[in-house]
Design a protein around this motif. Structure first.
Motif, PDB file in Angstrom:
ATOM      1  N   SER A 152       0.674  -1.431   0.020  1.00 45.21           N
ATOM      2  CA  SER A 152      -0.046   0.269  -0.017  1.00 45.21           C
ATOM      3  C   SER A 152       0.801   1.295  -0.132  1.00 45.21           C
ATOM      4  O   SER A 152      -0.071   2.790  -0.107  1.00 45.21           O
ATOM      5  CB  SER A 152      -1.256  -0.547   1.046  1.00 45.21           C
ATOM      6  OG  SER A 152      -0.504   0.029   2.603  1.00 45.21           O
ATOM      7  N   ALA A 153       2.100   0.919  -0.287  1.00 49.85           N
ATOM      8  CA  ALA A 153       3.095   2.759   0.561  1.00 49.85           C
ATOM      9  C   ALA A 153       3.068   3.293  -0.871  1.00 49.85           C
ATOM     10  O   ALA A 153       2.606   4.849  -0.338  1.00 49.85           O
ATOM     11  CB  ALA A 153       3.881   1.879   0.515  1.00 49.85           C
ATOM     12  N   GLY A 154       3.672   2.483  -1.885  1.00 49.84           N
ATOM     13  CA  GLY A 154       3.439   3.294  -2.975  1.00 49.84           C
ATOM     14  C   GLY A 154       2.032   4.344  -3.812  1.00 49.84           C
ATOM     15  O   GLY A 154       1.789   5.034  -3.950  1.00 49.84           O
ATOM     16  N   PHE A 160      -1.138  10.989  -1.494  1.00 52.30           N
ATOM     17  CA  PHE A 160      -0.945  12.126  -0.806  1.00 52.30           C
ATOM     18  C   PHE A 160       0.299  12.426  -0.105  1.00 52.30           C
ATOM     19  O   PHE A 160       0.554  13.384   1.206  1.00 52.30           O
ATOM     20  CB  PHE A 160      -1.575  10.942   0.724  1.00 52.30           C
ATOM     21  CG  PHE A 160      -2.936  10.345   0.823  1.00 52.30           C
ATOM     22  CD1 PHE A 160      -4.656  11.790   0.552  1.00 52.30           C
ATOM     23  CD2 PHE A 160      -3.631   9.686   0.693  1.00 52.30           C
ATOM     24  CE1 PHE A 160      -5.687  10.479   0.588  1.00 52.30           C
ATOM     25  CE2 PHE A 160      -4.396   8.218   0.118  1.00 52.30           C
ATOM     26  CZ  PHE A 160      -5.689   9.414   0.174  1.00 52.30           C
ATOM     27  N   GLY A 161       1.337  12.533  -0.833  1.00 48.42           N
ATOM     28  CA  GLY A 161       2.427  12.885  -0.328  1.00 48.42           C
ATOM     29  C   GLY A 161       3.702  11.706   0.421  1.00 48.42           C
ATOM     30  O   GLY A 161       3.275  10.526   0.679  1.00 48.42           O
ATOM     31  N   PHE A 166       4.576   7.799   6.872  1.00 47.82           N
ATOM     32  CA  PHE A 166       5.904   7.695   8.429  1.00 47.82           C
ATOM     33  C   PHE A 166       4.300   8.612   8.927  1.00 47.82           C
ATOM     34  O   PHE A 166       4.356   7.893  10.944  1.00 47.82           O
ATOM     35  CB  PHE A 166       6.550   9.299   8.431  1.00 47.82           C
ATOM     36  CG  PHE A 166       7.198   9.255   7.028  1.00 47.82           C
ATOM     37  CD1 PHE A 166       8.568   8.284   6.838  1.00 47.82           C
ATOM     38  CD2 PHE A 166       7.548  10.478   6.676  1.00 47.82           C
ATOM     39  CE1 PHE A 166       8.882   8.162   6.167  1.00 47.82           C
ATOM     40  CE2 PHE A 166       8.751  10.383   5.783  1.00 47.82           C
ATOM     41  CZ  PHE A 166       9.115   8.825   5.283  1.00 47.82           C
ATOM     42  N   TRP A 167       3.244   9.413   9.327  1.00 49.96           N
ATOM     43  CA  TRP A 167       2.455   9.112  10.176  1.00 49.96           C
ATOM     44  C   TRP A 167       1.851   7.765  10.128  1.00 49.96           C
ATOM     45  O   TRP A 167       0.905   7.609  11.622  1.00 49.96           O
ATOM     46  CB  TRP A 167       1.360  10.393   9.007  1.00 49.96           C
ATOM     47  CG  TRP A 167       1.889  11.803   9.587  1.00 49.96           C
ATOM     48  CD1 TRP A 167       2.226  13.050   8.293  1.00 49.96           C
ATOM     49  CD2 TRP A 167       1.655  12.757  10.796  1.00 49.96           C
ATOM     50  NE1 TRP A 167       2.335  13.807   9.221  1.00 49.96           N
ATOM     51  CE2 TRP A 167       2.074  13.535  10.827  1.00 49.96           C
ATOM     52  CE3 TRP A 167       1.616  12.086  11.647  1.00 49.96           C
ATOM     53  CZ2 TRP A 167       2.031  14.770  11.772  1.00 49.96           C
ATOM     54  CZ3 TRP A 167       1.242  13.300  13.238  1.00 49.96           C
ATOM     55  CH2 TRP A 167       1.738  14.419  12.774  1.00 49.96           C
ATOM     56  N   ILE A 168       1.202   7.261   9.267  1.00 45.34           N
ATOM     57  CA  ILE A 168       0.403   6.372   9.525  1.00 45.34           C
ATOM     58  C   ILE A 168       1.879   5.089  11.044  1.00 45.34           C
ATOM     59  O   ILE A 168       0.888   4.105  11.581  1.00 45.34           O
ATOM     60  CB  ILE A 168       0.648   5.285   8.426  1.00 45.34           C
ATOM     61  CG1 ILE A 168      -0.642   5.830   7.753  1.00 45.34           C
ATOM     62  CG2 ILE A 168      -0.446   4.435   8.184  1.00 45.34           C
ATOM     63  CD1 ILE A 168      -0.923   5.357   5.965  1.00 45.34           C
ATOM     64  N   ALA A 169       2.920   4.781  10.062  1.00 46.50           N
ATOM     65  CA  ALA A 169       3.739   4.435  11.133  1.00 46.50           C
ATOM     66  C   ALA A 169       3.125   5.290  12.557  1.00 46.50           C
ATOM     67  O   ALA A 169       3.982   3.973  13.387  1.00 46.50           O
ATOM     68  CB  ALA A 169       4.932   4.495  10.492  1.00 46.50           C
ATOM     69  N   GLU A 244       5.588   5.692  -7.966  1.00 41.54           N
ATOM     70  CA  GLU A 244       5.041   4.517  -6.877  1.00 41.54           C
ATOM     71  C   GLU A 244       3.953   4.329  -7.183  1.00 41.54           C
ATOM     72  O   GLU A 244       3.707   3.382  -6.353  1.00 41.54           O
ATOM     73  CB  GLU A 244       4.799   6.575  -6.367  1.00 41.54           C
ATOM     74  CG  GLU A 244       6.165   6.970  -5.816  1.00 41.54           C
ATOM     75  CD  GLU A 244       6.615   7.730  -6.875  1.00 41.54           C
ATOM     76  OE1 GLU A 244       5.436   8.177  -7.270  1.00 41.54           O
ATOM     77  OE2 GLU A 244       6.860   8.833  -6.749  1.00 41.54           O
ATOM     78  N   ARG A 245       3.003   4.481  -7.809  1.00 41.57           N
ATOM     79  CA  ARG A 245       1.739   3.677  -7.542  1.00 41.57           C
ATOM     80  C   ARG A 245       1.289   2.178  -8.046  1.00 41.57           C
ATOM     81  O   ARG A 245       0.585   1.298  -7.287  1.00 41.57           O
ATOM     82  CB  ARG A 245      -0.316   5.008  -7.861  1.00 41.57           C
ATOM     83  CG  ARG A 245      -1.253   2.942  -8.311  1.00 41.57           C
ATOM     84  CD  ARG A 245      -2.137   4.540  -9.343  1.00 41.57           C
ATOM     85  NE  ARG A 245      -2.429   5.746  -9.022  1.00 41.57           N
ATOM     86  CZ  ARG A 245      -3.845   5.571  -8.511  1.00 41.57           C
ATOM     87  NH1 ARG A 245      -4.531   5.362  -8.603  1.00 41.57           N
ATOM     88  NH2 ARG A 245      -3.542   7.409  -8.113  1.00 41.57           N
ATOM     89  N   GLU A 246       2.753   2.420  -9.032  1.00 45.06           N
ATOM     90  CA  GLU A 246       2.688   1.072  -9.746  1.00 45.06           C
ATOM     91  C   GLU A 246       3.688   0.091  -8.403  1.00 45.06           C
ATOM     92  O   GLU A 246       3.239  -1.279  -9.199  1.00 45.06           O
ATOM     93  CB  GLU A 246       2.904   1.024 -11.458  1.00 45.06           C
ATOM     94  CG  GLU A 246       1.969   1.185 -11.579  1.00 45.06           C
ATOM     95  CD  GLU A 246       2.517   2.103 -13.263  1.00 45.06           C
ATOM     96  OE1 GLU A 246       2.195   2.176 -13.911  1.00 45.06           O
ATOM     97  OE2 GLU A 246       3.887   2.418 -13.010  1.00 45.06           O
ATOM     98  N   LEU A 247       4.326   0.353  -7.729  1.00 41.44           N
ATOM     99  CA  LEU A 247       5.081  -0.394  -7.218  1.00 41.44           C
ATOM    100  C   LEU A 247       4.226  -1.372  -6.457  1.00 41.44           C
ATOM    101  O   LEU A 247       4.591  -2.438  -5.762  1.00 41.44           O
ATOM    102  CB  LEU A 247       5.340   0.489  -6.112  1.00 41.44           C
ATOM    103  CG  LEU A 247       6.578   1.461  -6.494  1.00 41.44           C
ATOM    104  CD1 LEU A 247       7.332   2.387  -5.190  1.00 41.44           C
ATOM    105  CD2 LEU A 247       7.957   0.267  -7.049  1.00 41.44           C
ATOM    106  N   ILE A 248       2.695  -1.547  -6.025  1.00 47.64           N
ATOM    107  CA  ILE A 248       2.560  -1.974  -5.437  1.00 47.64           C
ATOM    108  C   ILE A 248       1.996  -4.214  -6.458  1.00 47.64           C
ATOM    109  O   ILE A 248       2.484  -4.984  -5.862  1.00 47.64           O
ATOM    110  CB  ILE A 248       1.094  -1.783  -5.415  1.00 47.64           C
ATOM    111  CG1 ILE A 248      -0.281  -2.630  -4.457  1.00 47.64           C
ATOM    112  CG2 ILE A 248      -0.240  -1.633  -6.537  1.00 47.64           C
ATOM    113  CD1 ILE A 248      -2.008  -2.845  -4.399  1.00 47.64           C
TER     114      ILE A 248
END
Length: 402
Positions: A152-154, A160-161, A166-169, A244-248
């Motif tokens: 989900s990170a990518g 959302f940037g 980091f906030w989720i962490a 980044e979106r395609e990294l999933i």
């Protein structure tokens, strides 16, 4: 008085484990891209990525050696791991210069080192003859949050940037802290304190036969993982035009086979006599696939190659842990496990460090060739290990894999 462990106790502990790994890995797939975005050179990126292993190298063996003597502090140390995770996440949110980011990753390594305490504490929820069930459950609750967070990170970054992971962490670290406070500890029975001196734990561990070759292979395998999927693979994917979106898709390609293989080994019945076949097969595949990475030119081919790597390492790593679990006598099991985790953390440190230097001075493709060389070295150690171990293998029984 015997302690009763209920379903609620299991759920609380396993939920804390989920938070432990989710918070640790939620930003990892895009972290090297974030560092590149901050204009850090590749060798500096390697230093930052490798710093995660430094505190693990320093802490895991001592924690393993002292685990019996620190039995009443295990929960406190586990809770402290979440505190360090919160501080690490906040530093990544509010600072973008080299030293604070380096310190944040060192603190994340402190969190990871506390995994020694978690495995020991949760194992006490089960009878000794149920260790397979205990560690199989822990394995599942380790791989699953790692996969979900990394998949989900990518998408999160693209939508959302850079700061959101980091906030989720931080949020999951706080949630994990609350859950860890509620974790029930099984009291140690009276008279069960270790009889060995502290120095005897250290010297006894270092004298355990076959410890060095098994931990060396694990170190090389972890170095491979942290210079590829946890390190420079996202940068290579970016060079191919992957967003980044395609990294999933890349993360799914690696982690689904990796998780499936790990759980398959954990619950399958693989005799010590057949382990050699699985070790050699897995490492040969890793050698070939890593060498093939520079020849990939699309997200599909890169994902397929990493899928085979994930499958191969998903077989090798649980089998290494199974070999470690059956090496020593009962009094040294925690010490040996601490040494094992500390030693493979050396690969987490050195892999990205060397990989960053290679990428900066030779090129990104050379990092994967270097990984292939690491896998070939591991294959050589495995060959010698089984050649030496063969006379005694029939007397060994396979324990639970973690």
């Amino acid at each position: 008085m015997k302690t009763t462990i209920t379903l609620r106790h299991h759920v609380l502990f396993l939920a804390s484990i989920f938070c432990f790994w989710f918070a640790t890995y939620i930003y990892i797939p895009t972290f090297s891209l974030y560092l590149e975005y901050q204009a850090f050179p590749l060798d500096t990126i390697g230093i930052i990525l490798g710093s995660y292993g430094v505190t693990q190298v320093l802490l895991r063996f001592p924690l393993g050696v002292l685990s019996d003597r620190l039995q009443y502090l295990r929960k406190a140390l586990y809770i402290a791991g979440f505190v360090f995770a919160i501080v690490s996440g906040l530093m990544l949110i509010y600072f973008d210069s080299f030293f604070p980011i380096l310190m944040a990753r060192l603190f994340a390594g402190v969190t990871a080192a506390m995994w020694v305490m978690a495995t020991i504490m949760y194992a006490q929820y089960f009878r000794p003859d149920q260790s397979s069930r205990a560690m199989g459950t822990v394995q599942f609750l380790t791989v699953t949050p790692q996969f979900i967070s990394m998949a989900s990170a990518g998408f999160l970054v693209s939508q959302f940037g850079w700061s959101l992971p980091f906030w989720i962490a931080v949020v999951f670290s706080v949630l994990g802290l609350v859950l860890a406070l509620a974790v029930k500890v099984v009291p140690v029975e009276a008279g069960s304190a270790p009889k060995l001196k502290l120095s005897e734990y250290v010297t006894g561990t270092l004298k355990v036969k076959y410890l060095l070759p098994v931990t060396t292979v694990s170190m090389l395998c972890h170095a491979i993982m942290f210079i590829t999927i946890f390190g420079f693979t996202p940068l290579y994917a970016s060079s191919l035009g992957v967003t980044e979106r395609e990294l999933i898709w890349l993360m799914t390609g690696f982690f689904v086979p990796h998780a499936a293989a790990s759980l398959g080994v954990a619950f399958a019945s693989i005799s010590p006599e057949r382990e050699r076949f699985y070790f050699i097969g897995g490492l040969v595949l890793t050698v070939v696939m890593l060498a093939a990475v520079p020849m990939t030119n699309s997200l599909l081919t890169l994902s397929l190659v990493h899928g085979v790597i994930g499958l191969a390492l998903g077989v090798v790593l649980p089998l290494l842990l199974a070999n470690i679990a059956r090496l020593p006598g009962n009094q040294l099991k925690n010490s040996v496990m601490g040494f094992y985790q500390s030693f493979y953390a050396l690969g987490i440190f050195l892999g990205p460090l060397i990989g960053g230097a290679v990428a900066e001075n030779i090129g990104l493709n050379a990092v994967f060739v270097m990984g292939s060389i690491f896998a070939a070295a591991a294959l050589g150690v495995v060959w010698l290990y089984f050649k030496d171990r063969k006379p005694a293998v029939n007397n060994m029984k396979k324990p639970a894999s973690f």
